[in-house]
Design a protein around this motif. Structure first.
Motif, PDB file in Angstrom:
ATOM      1  N   ASN A   1      -5.266   7.108 -16.991  1.00  0.00           N
ATOM      2  CA  ASN A   1      -5.524   7.875 -15.772  1.00  0.00           C
ATOM      3  C   ASN A   1      -6.808   8.696 -15.958  1.00  0.00           C
ATOM      4  O   ASN A   1      -7.611   8.394 -16.827  1.00  0.00           O
ATOM      5  CB  ASN A   1      -4.306   8.736 -15.425  1.00  0.00           C
ATOM      6  CG  ASN A   1      -3.241   7.933 -14.700  1.00  0.00           C
ATOM      7  OD1 ASN A   1      -3.343   7.669 -13.504  1.00  0.00           O
ATOM      8  ND2 ASN A   1      -2.211   7.507 -15.431  1.00  0.00           N
TER       9      ASN A   1
ATOM     10  N   ASN B   1      -1.757   0.830 -10.037  1.00  0.00           N
ATOM     11  CA  ASN B   1      -1.883   1.019  -8.603  1.00  0.00           C
ATOM     12  C   ASN B   1      -3.103   1.915  -8.372  1.00  0.00           C
ATOM     13  O   ASN B   1      -4.018   1.943  -9.204  1.00  0.00           O
ATOM     14  CB  ASN B   1      -0.599   1.622  -8.026  1.00  0.00           C
ATOM     15  CG  ASN B   1       0.440   0.567  -7.705  1.00  0.00           C
ATOM     16  OD1 ASN B   1       0.411  -0.084  -6.665  1.00  0.00           O
ATOM     17  ND2 ASN B   1       1.393   0.370  -8.631  1.00  0.00           N
ATOM     18  N   GLN B   2      -3.113   2.645  -7.270  1.00  0.00           N
ATOM     19  CA  GLN B   2      -4.227   3.559  -6.982  1.00  0.00           C
ATOM     20  C   GLN B   2      -3.682   4.961  -6.704  1.00  0.00           C
ATOM     21  O   GLN B   2      -4.206   5.705  -5.883  1.00  0.00           O
ATOM     22  CB  GLN B   2      -5.008   3.038  -5.758  1.00  0.00           C
ATOM     23  CG  GLN B   2      -5.597   1.652  -5.977  1.00  0.00           C
ATOM     24  CD  GLN B   2      -6.027   0.968  -4.677  1.00  0.00           C
ATOM     25  OE1 GLN B   2      -6.076   1.581  -3.613  1.00  0.00           O
ATOM     26  NE2 GLN B   2      -6.344  -0.305  -4.756  1.00  0.00           N
ATOM     27  N   ILE B   3      -2.627   5.306  -7.418  1.00  0.00           N
ATOM     28  CA  ILE B   3      -1.889   6.541  -7.125  1.00  0.00           C
ATOM     29  C   ILE B   3      -2.675   7.773  -7.573  1.00  0.00           C
ATOM     30  O   ILE B   3      -3.095   7.874  -8.722  1.00  0.00           O
ATOM     31  CB  ILE B   3      -0.513   6.504  -7.814  1.00  0.00           C
ATOM     32  CG1 ILE B   3       0.315   5.357  -7.236  1.00  0.00           C
ATOM     33  CG2 ILE B   3       0.221   7.827  -7.654  1.00  0.00           C
ATOM     34  CD1 ILE B   3       1.539   4.997  -8.045  1.00  0.00           C
ATOM     35  N   SER B   4      -2.849   8.712  -6.623  1.00  0.00           N
ATOM     36  CA  SER B   4      -3.536   9.966  -6.948  1.00  0.00           C
ATOM     37  C   SER B   4      -2.627  11.176  -6.714  1.00  0.00           C
ATOM     38  O   SER B   4      -2.969  12.286  -7.096  1.00  0.00           O
ATOM     39  CB  SER B   4      -4.813  10.109  -6.117  1.00  0.00           C
ATOM     40  OG  SER B   4      -4.507  10.073  -4.742  1.00  0.00           O
TER      41      SER B   4
ATOM     42  N   GLN C   1      -1.018   4.319  -3.087  1.00  0.00           N
ATOM     43  CA  GLN C   1      -1.906   5.458  -3.334  1.00  0.00           C
ATOM     44  C   GLN C   1      -1.166   6.773  -3.530  1.00  0.00           C
ATOM     45  O   GLN C   1      -1.693   7.695  -4.146  1.00  0.00           O
ATOM     46  CB  GLN C   1      -2.898   5.592  -2.170  1.00  0.00           C
ATOM     47  CG  GLN C   1      -3.813   4.388  -2.065  1.00  0.00           C
ATOM     48  CD  GLN C   1      -4.764   4.464  -0.874  1.00  0.00           C
ATOM     49  OE1 GLN C   1      -4.917   5.519  -0.260  1.00  0.00           O
ATOM     50  NE2 GLN C   1      -5.386   3.361  -0.567  1.00  0.00           N
ATOM     51  N   THR C   2       0.040   6.833  -2.993  1.00  0.00           N
ATOM     52  CA  THR C   2       0.763   8.108  -3.078  1.00  0.00           C
ATOM     53  C   THR C   2       2.264   7.858  -3.211  1.00  0.00           C
ATOM     54  O   THR C   2       2.779   6.864  -2.697  1.00  0.00           O
ATOM     55  CB  THR C   2       0.456   8.971  -1.834  1.00  0.00           C
ATOM     56  OG1 THR C   2       1.083  10.238  -1.977  1.00  0.00           O
ATOM     57  CG2 THR C   2       0.937   8.330  -0.558  1.00  0.00           C
TER      58      THR C   2
ATOM     59  N   SER D   1       0.818  -1.214   0.000  1.00  0.00           N
ATOM     60  CA  SER D   1       0.000   0.000   0.000  1.00  0.00           C
ATOM     61  C   SER D   1       0.854   1.268   0.000  1.00  0.00           C
ATOM     62  O   SER D   1       0.333   2.375  -0.067  1.00  0.00           O
ATOM     63  CB  SER D   1      -0.937   0.009   1.218  1.00  0.00           C
ATOM     64  OG  SER D   1      -0.177  -0.079   2.401  1.00  0.00           O
ATOM     65  N   GLU D   2       2.156   1.094   0.086  1.00  0.00           N
ATOM     66  CA  GLU D   2       3.047   2.262   0.046  1.00  0.00           C
ATOM     67  C   GLU D   2       4.367   1.883  -0.613  1.00  0.00           C
ATOM     68  O   GLU D   2       4.709   0.711  -0.717  1.00  0.00           O
ATOM     69  CB  GLU D   2       3.280   2.816   1.457  1.00  0.00           C
ATOM     70  CG  GLU D   2       3.940   1.834   2.397  1.00  0.00           C
ATOM     71  CD  GLU D   2       4.159   2.400   3.788  1.00  0.00           C
ATOM     72  OE1 GLU D   2       3.589   3.460   4.098  1.00  0.00           O
ATOM     73  OE2 GLU D   2       4.913   1.776   4.549  1.00  0.00           O
TER      74      GLU D   2
ATOM     75  N   LYS E   1      -1.277  -1.698  -4.401  1.00  0.00           N
ATOM     76  CA  LYS E   1      -2.346  -0.826  -3.906  1.00  0.00           C
ATOM     77  C   LYS E   1      -1.777   0.500  -3.404  1.00  0.00           C
ATOM     78  O   LYS E   1      -2.294   1.116  -2.480  1.00  0.00           O
ATOM     79  CB  LYS E   1      -3.094  -1.529  -2.770  1.00  0.00           C
ATOM     80  CG  LYS E   1      -3.724  -2.838  -3.237  1.00  0.00           C
ATOM     81  CD  LYS E   1      -4.579  -3.483  -2.174  1.00  0.00           C
ATOM     82  CE  LYS E   1      -5.290  -4.692  -2.752  1.00  0.00           C
ATOM     83  NZ  LYS E   1      -6.434  -5.131  -1.989  1.00  0.00           N
TER      84      LYS E   1
ATOM     85  N   ASN F   1      -3.672   4.510 -13.176  1.00  0.00           N
ATOM     86  CA  ASN F   1      -3.739   4.932 -11.783  1.00  0.00           C
ATOM     87  C   ASN F   1      -4.914   5.906 -11.629  1.00  0.00           C
ATOM     88  O   ASN F   1      -5.840   5.875 -12.437  1.00  0.00           O
ATOM     89  CB  ASN F   1      -2.400   5.545 -11.356  1.00  0.00           C
ATOM     90  CG  ASN F   1      -1.400   4.480 -10.938  1.00  0.00           C
ATOM     91  OD1 ASN F   1      -1.483   3.928  -9.848  1.00  0.00           O
ATOM     92  ND2 ASN F   1      -0.454   4.172 -11.812  1.00  0.00           N
ATOM     93  N   CYS F   2      -4.881   6.722 -10.599  1.00  0.00           N
ATOM     94  CA  CYS F   2      -6.000   7.645 -10.333  1.00  0.00           C
ATOM     95  C   CYS F   2      -5.546   9.099 -10.417  1.00  0.00           C
ATOM     96  O   CYS F   2      -5.992   9.954  -9.639  1.00  0.00           O
ATOM     97  CB  CYS F   2      -6.576   7.358  -8.941  1.00  0.00           C
ATOM     98  SG  CYS F   2      -7.057   5.646  -8.694  1.00  0.00           S
TER      99      CYS F   2
END
Length: 238
Positions: free
Chosen positions: A210, A162-165, A143-144, A120-121, A141, A185-186
């Motif tokens: 994206n 991933n879920q990178i915003s 996110q940043t 997650s990281e 997963k 990603n996001c």
């Protein structure tokens, strides 16, 4: 798998320094490999059902490549830090939620593949790996991307799917980063750091899939600088 088959594999490995046993339903790391700690250079146990990597993995002081893709690992033992000659570590498609700080002691590592896990990281401390060429963290997963990313020495960083915003602008300070993959990603267009276009060495930036149309990137300040690097690199390989 019968003992005679394993025995024949071990005899071959004694001569070649390579042990490969893929897709055989193994539930644990073969204890018999301990007999080969002095000459094993390459181990591939992909496609098995191994849940635990034993502490004895630290005995393979000459190992250069360890591949355990598509197993069931949830953790890694700190003893993995003893593999000082390891250049390739591939742990794709496991169930790792984090990786131990011990990985940062693998100073010879050139390729670290952790695709398809549950991270997650961004694993901390990987900047200590001064010879890292490829870091593959796709299909996780995350996110940043935090400011500490600037310490990373990788030439290629794969963060696809991933879920990178958000991405820290300091990613532009990665000293060797040439390829940055952030597909699917996001990310909003505003979350793409201008510094990557203007100040970085990145010559291939992948952003398809994206929350914006990739052609909008052309309107960002510094896009022409990025394209100069992209074109120069392309020419080099044609």
């Amino acid at each position: 798998m019968g003992n005679s088959a394993l025995k024949s594999h071990l005899e071959t490995s004694q001569k070649t320094g390579v042990f490969q046993l893929m897709g055989k339903g193994l539930q644990e790391f073969p204890e018999e490999l301990q007999r080969l700690t002095s000459n094993l250079r390459t181990v591939d146990l992909s496609g098995n059902k191994i849940e635990v990597l034993p502490a004895s993995i630290g005995n393979f002081l000459h190992m250069k490549s360890l591949t355990l893709n598509a197993n069931r690992l949830t953790t890694l033992p700190p003893e993995i830090s003893k593999l000082k000659k390891l250049e390739t570590l591939s742990l794709n498609q496991n169930q790792l939620q984090r990786v131990p700080g011990a990985l940062c002691e693998l100073k010879a590592l050139r390729t670290l593949s952790l695709s398809g896990n549950l991270l997650s990281e961004l694993p901390p401390g990987l900047g200590a790996l001064r010879h890292l060429d490829l870091l593959d963290l796709s299909h996780n997963k995350i996110q940043t991307i935090p400011p500490e990313v600037q310490e990373l020495q990788a030439i290629e960083l794969n963060l696809n799917q991933n879920q990178i915003s958000s991405v820290a602008p300091s990613i532009a300070q990665c000293p060797r980063l040439k390829v940055l993959r952030l597909e699917e990603n996001c990310l909003e267009l505003s979350a793409v750091p201008q510094s990557v276009l203007v100040q970085s060495q990145v010559s291939l930036l992948s952003l398809e899939g994206n929350l914006f149309e990739v052609k909008k990137l052309r309107d960002m300040e510094g896009y022409d600088k990025y394209m100069e690097r992209f074109t120069a690199t392309k020419k080099k390989f044609t």
